[in-house]
Write a protein that holds these residues in place. Structure first.
Motif, PDB file in Angstrom:
ATOM      1  N   ARG A  51      -7.269   2.952  -5.144  1.00 32.16           N
ATOM      2  CA  ARG A  51      -7.540   1.734  -4.372  1.00 32.16           C
ATOM      3  C   ARG A  51      -8.951   1.236  -4.654  1.00 32.16           C
ATOM      4  O   ARG A  51      -9.182   0.030  -4.765  1.00 32.16           O
ATOM      5  N   GLY A  52      -9.890   2.167  -4.819  1.00 24.93           N
ATOM      6  CA  GLY A  52     -11.257   1.786  -5.165  1.00 24.93           C
ATOM      7  C   GLY A  52     -11.357   1.118  -6.532  1.00 24.93           C
ATOM      8  O   GLY A  52     -12.301   0.375  -6.800  1.00 24.93           O
ATOM      9  N   LEU A  53     -10.382   1.390  -7.386  1.00 26.97           N
ATOM     10  CA  LEU A  53     -10.336   0.764  -8.716  1.00 26.97           C
ATOM     11  C   LEU A  53      -9.545  -0.544  -8.719  1.00 26.97           C
ATOM     12  O   LEU A  53      -9.363  -1.154  -9.761  1.00 26.97           O
ATOM     13  N   GLY A  54      -9.053  -0.945  -7.542  1.00 28.99           N
ATOM     14  CA  GLY A  54      -8.340  -2.208  -7.431  1.00 28.99           C
ATOM     15  C   GLY A  54      -6.826  -2.114  -7.495  1.00 28.99           C
ATOM     16  O   GLY A  54      -6.144  -3.135  -7.534  1.00 28.99           O
ATOM     17  N   VAL A  55      -6.285  -0.899  -7.479  1.00 30.05           N
ATOM     18  CA  VAL A  55      -4.831  -0.736  -7.511  1.00 30.05           C
ATOM     19  C   VAL A  55      -4.262  -1.184  -6.174  1.00 30.05           C
ATOM     20  O   VAL A  55      -4.797  -0.859  -5.109  1.00 30.05           O
ATOM     21  N   ARG A  56      -3.144  -1.931  -6.233  1.00 33.17           N
ATOM     22  CA  ARG A  56      -2.480  -2.418  -5.021  1.00 33.17           C
ATOM     23  C   ARG A  56      -1.340  -1.477  -4.662  1.00 33.17           C
ATOM     24  O   ARG A  56      -0.459  -1.217  -5.479  1.00 33.17           O
ATOM     25  N   PHE A  57      -1.384  -0.968  -3.455  1.00 35.81           N
ATOM     26  CA  PHE A  57      -0.346  -0.074  -2.964  1.00 35.81           C
ATOM     27  C   PHE A  57       0.622  -0.836  -2.076  1.00 35.81           C
ATOM     28  O   PHE A  57       0.212  -1.660  -1.265  1.00 35.81           O
ATOM     29  N   THR A  58       1.908  -0.544  -2.221  1.00 32.46           N
ATOM     30  CA  THR A  58       2.923  -1.120  -1.343  1.00 32.46           C
ATOM     31  C   THR A  58       3.257  -0.161  -0.209  1.00 32.46           C
ATOM     32  O   THR A  58       3.894  -0.558   0.760  1.00 32.46           O
ATOM     33  N   GLN A  59       2.836   1.100  -0.339  1.00 30.60           N
ATOM     34  CA  GLN A  59       2.984   2.088   0.731  1.00 30.60           C
ATOM     35  C   GLN A  59       1.759   2.986   0.717  1.00 30.60           C
ATOM     36  O   GLN A  59       1.472   3.633  -0.286  1.00 30.60           O
ATOM     37  N   GLU A  60       1.030   2.997   1.803  1.00 28.93           N
ATOM     38  CA  GLU A  60      -0.108   3.899   1.927  1.00 28.93           C
ATOM     39  C   GLU A  60       0.413   5.323   2.081  1.00 28.93           C
ATOM     40  O   GLU A  60       1.616   5.521   2.299  1.00 28.93           O
ATOM     41  N   PRO A  61      -0.449   6.346   1.970  1.00 27.11           N
ATOM     42  CA  PRO A  61       0.019   7.729   2.081  1.00 27.11           C
ATOM     43  C   PRO A  61       0.790   7.986   3.377  1.00 27.11           C
ATOM     44  O   PRO A  61       0.371   7.563   4.454  1.00 27.11           O
ATOM     45  N   VAL A  62       1.935   8.655   3.210  1.00 23.83           N
ATOM     46  CA  VAL A  62       2.806   8.993   4.333  1.00 23.83           C
ATOM     47  C   VAL A  62       3.162  10.475   4.233  1.00 23.83           C
ATOM     48  O   VAL A  62       3.580  10.940   3.168  1.00 23.83           O
ATOM     49  N   ASP A  63       2.996  11.197   5.353  1.00 29.92           N
ATOM     50  CA  ASP A  63       3.417  12.594   5.409  1.00 29.92           C
ATOM     51  C   ASP A  63       4.926  12.619   5.609  1.00 29.92           C
ATOM     52  O   ASP A  63       5.442  12.083   6.585  1.00 29.92           O
ATOM     53  N   MET A  64       5.632  13.224   4.650  1.00 27.49           N
ATOM     54  CA  MET A  64       7.091  13.269   4.681  1.00 27.49           C
ATOM     55  C   MET A  64       7.591  14.651   5.104  1.00 27.49           C
ATOM     56  O   MET A  64       8.715  15.013   4.795  1.00 27.49           O
ATOM     57  N   GLY A  65       6.756  15.433   5.793  1.00 24.93           N
ATOM     58  CA  GLY A  65       7.155  16.768   6.236  1.00 24.93           C
ATOM     59  C   GLY A  65       7.186  17.757   5.085  1.00 24.93           C
ATOM     60  O   GLY A  65       8.236  18.096   4.570  1.00 24.93           O
ATOM     61  N   GLY A  66       6.038  18.199   4.658  1.00 25.71           N
ATOM     62  CA  GLY A  66       5.956  19.146   3.545  1.00 25.71           C
ATOM     63  C   GLY A  66       5.405  18.534   2.283  1.00 25.71           C
ATOM     64  O   GLY A  66       4.989  19.243   1.374  1.00 25.71           O
ATOM     65  N   PHE A  67       5.426  17.232   2.192  1.00 26.74           N
ATOM     66  CA  PHE A  67       4.796  16.551   1.061  1.00 26.74           C
ATOM     67  C   PHE A  67       4.352  15.168   1.497  1.00 26.74           C
ATOM     68  O   PHE A  67       4.798  14.653   2.517  1.00 26.74           O
ATOM     69  N   THR A  68       3.443  14.590   0.740  1.00 30.97           N
ATOM     70  CA  THR A  68       2.880  13.278   1.038  1.00 30.97           C
ATOM     71  C   THR A  68       3.160  12.360  -0.134  1.00 30.97           C
ATOM     72  O   THR A  68       3.085  12.779  -1.290  1.00 30.97           O
ATOM     73  N   THR A  69       3.497  11.110   0.159  1.00 32.84           N
ATOM     74  CA  THR A  69       3.764  10.127  -0.894  1.00 32.84           C
ATOM     75  C   THR A  69       2.979   8.848  -0.646  1.00 32.84           C
ATOM     76  O   THR A  69       2.573   8.554   0.476  1.00 32.84           O
ATOM     77  N   ALA A  70       2.790   8.081  -1.705  1.00 31.68           N
ATOM     78  CA  ALA A  70       2.259   6.723  -1.648  1.00 31.68           C
ATOM     79  C   ALA A  70       2.895   5.974  -2.815  1.00 31.68           C
ATOM     80  O   ALA A  70       3.266   6.586  -3.826  1.00 31.68           O
ATOM     81  N   VAL A  71       3.045   4.665  -2.676  1.00 30.02           N
ATOM     82  CA  VAL A  71       3.692   3.854  -3.718  1.00 30.02           C
ATOM     83  C   VAL A  71       2.752   2.737  -4.129  1.00 30.02           C
ATOM     84  O   VAL A  71       2.176   2.042  -3.291  1.00 30.02           O
ATOM     85  N   LEU A  72       2.621   2.570  -5.454  1.00 28.00           N
ATOM     86  CA  LEU A  72       1.739   1.539  -5.995  1.00 28.00           C
ATOM     87  C   LEU A  72       2.492   0.593  -6.918  1.00 28.00           C
ATOM     88  O   LEU A  72       3.547   0.913  -7.455  1.00 28.00           O
ATOM     89  N   ASP A  73       1.919  -0.581  -7.084  1.00 30.62           N
ATOM     90  CA  ASP A  73       2.436  -1.598  -8.002  1.00 30.62           C
ATOM     91  C   ASP A  73       1.685  -1.421  -9.310  1.00 30.62           C
ATOM     92  O   ASP A  73       0.464  -1.510  -9.350  1.00 30.62           O
ATOM     93  N   ASP A  74       2.421  -1.166 -10.402  1.00 28.81           N
ATOM     94  CA  ASP A  74       1.752  -0.903 -11.685  1.00 28.81           C
ATOM     95  C   ASP A  74       1.381  -2.172 -12.449  1.00 28.81           C
ATOM     96  O   ASP A  74       0.860  -2.094 -13.552  1.00 28.81           O
ATOM     97  N   THR A  75       1.623  -3.325 -11.886  1.00 31.48           N
ATOM     98  CA  THR A  75       1.339  -4.657 -12.461  1.00 31.48           C
ATOM     99  C   THR A  75       2.214  -4.991 -13.667  1.00 31.48           C
ATOM    100  O   THR A  75       2.003  -6.005 -14.317  1.00 31.48           O
ATOM    101  N   CYS A  76       3.203  -4.152 -13.959  1.00 33.59           N
ATOM    102  CA  CYS A  76       4.128  -4.397 -15.077  1.00 33.59           C
ATOM    103  C   CYS A  76       5.555  -4.575 -14.558  1.00 33.59           C
ATOM    104  O   CYS A  76       6.516  -4.463 -15.312  1.00 33.59           O
ATOM    105  N   GLY A  77       5.684  -4.807 -13.263  1.00 32.14           N
ATOM    106  CA  GLY A  77       7.002  -5.009 -12.692  1.00 32.14           C
ATOM    107  C   GLY A  77       7.664  -3.753 -12.180  1.00 32.14           C
ATOM    108  O   GLY A  77       8.872  -3.735 -11.954  1.00 32.14           O
TER     109      GLY A  77
END
Length: 85
Positions: A51-77
Motif C-alpha cells: 500500500r505504501g508503494l501505491g498498490v490498490r487493495f480491494t480487500q484489506e487483511p482479514v483473519d479467516m480463522g487460521g490464516f489471513t488474506t488480502a486482495v489487490l488489483d494488479d492493474t492488468c485486469g
C-alpha cells in the motif's frame, strides 16, 4: 509489475488478451474473485508495504480463522490474493 522492471512478469496477461478469456476475467473481477494467490510470511506487513508503494487493495487483511488474506488489483485486469498462516 514492478517500476524497476516494467517488462517483467505480468500474471495472466497473455491469456487475458484472448477474446475467449475476456468475459471470464471480467466475471472474476466483478465477483471479487482473485485470479491466483501467493503465500507471504506476514499479510499485514506485506499489505502495509505494498500500500505504501501505491498498490490498490480491494480487500484489506482479514483473519479467516487460521490464516489471513488480502486482495489487490494488479492493474492488468486481475485480482490477486496474498495469504499467510
Amino acid at each position: 509489475m514492478s517500476p524497476e522492471d516494467p517488462d517483467g512478469v505480468e500474471p495472466g496477461a497473455g491469456a487475458g488478451r484472448a477474446p475467449a478469456a475476456r468475459p471470464f476475467k471480467a466475471a472474476l473481477v466483478a465477483d471479487g474473485v482473485p485470479f491466483t494467490s501467493f503465500e507471504v510470511p506476514d499479510v499485514r506487513a506485506e499489505f502495509e508495504r505494498l500500500r505504501g508503494l501505491g498498490v490498490r487493495f480491494t480487500q484489506e487483511p482479514v483473519d479467516m480463522g487460521g490464516f489471513t488474506t488480502a486482495v489487490l488489483d494488479d492493474t492488468c485486469g486481475n485480482l490477486l490474493m496474498i495469504a499467510s498462516h
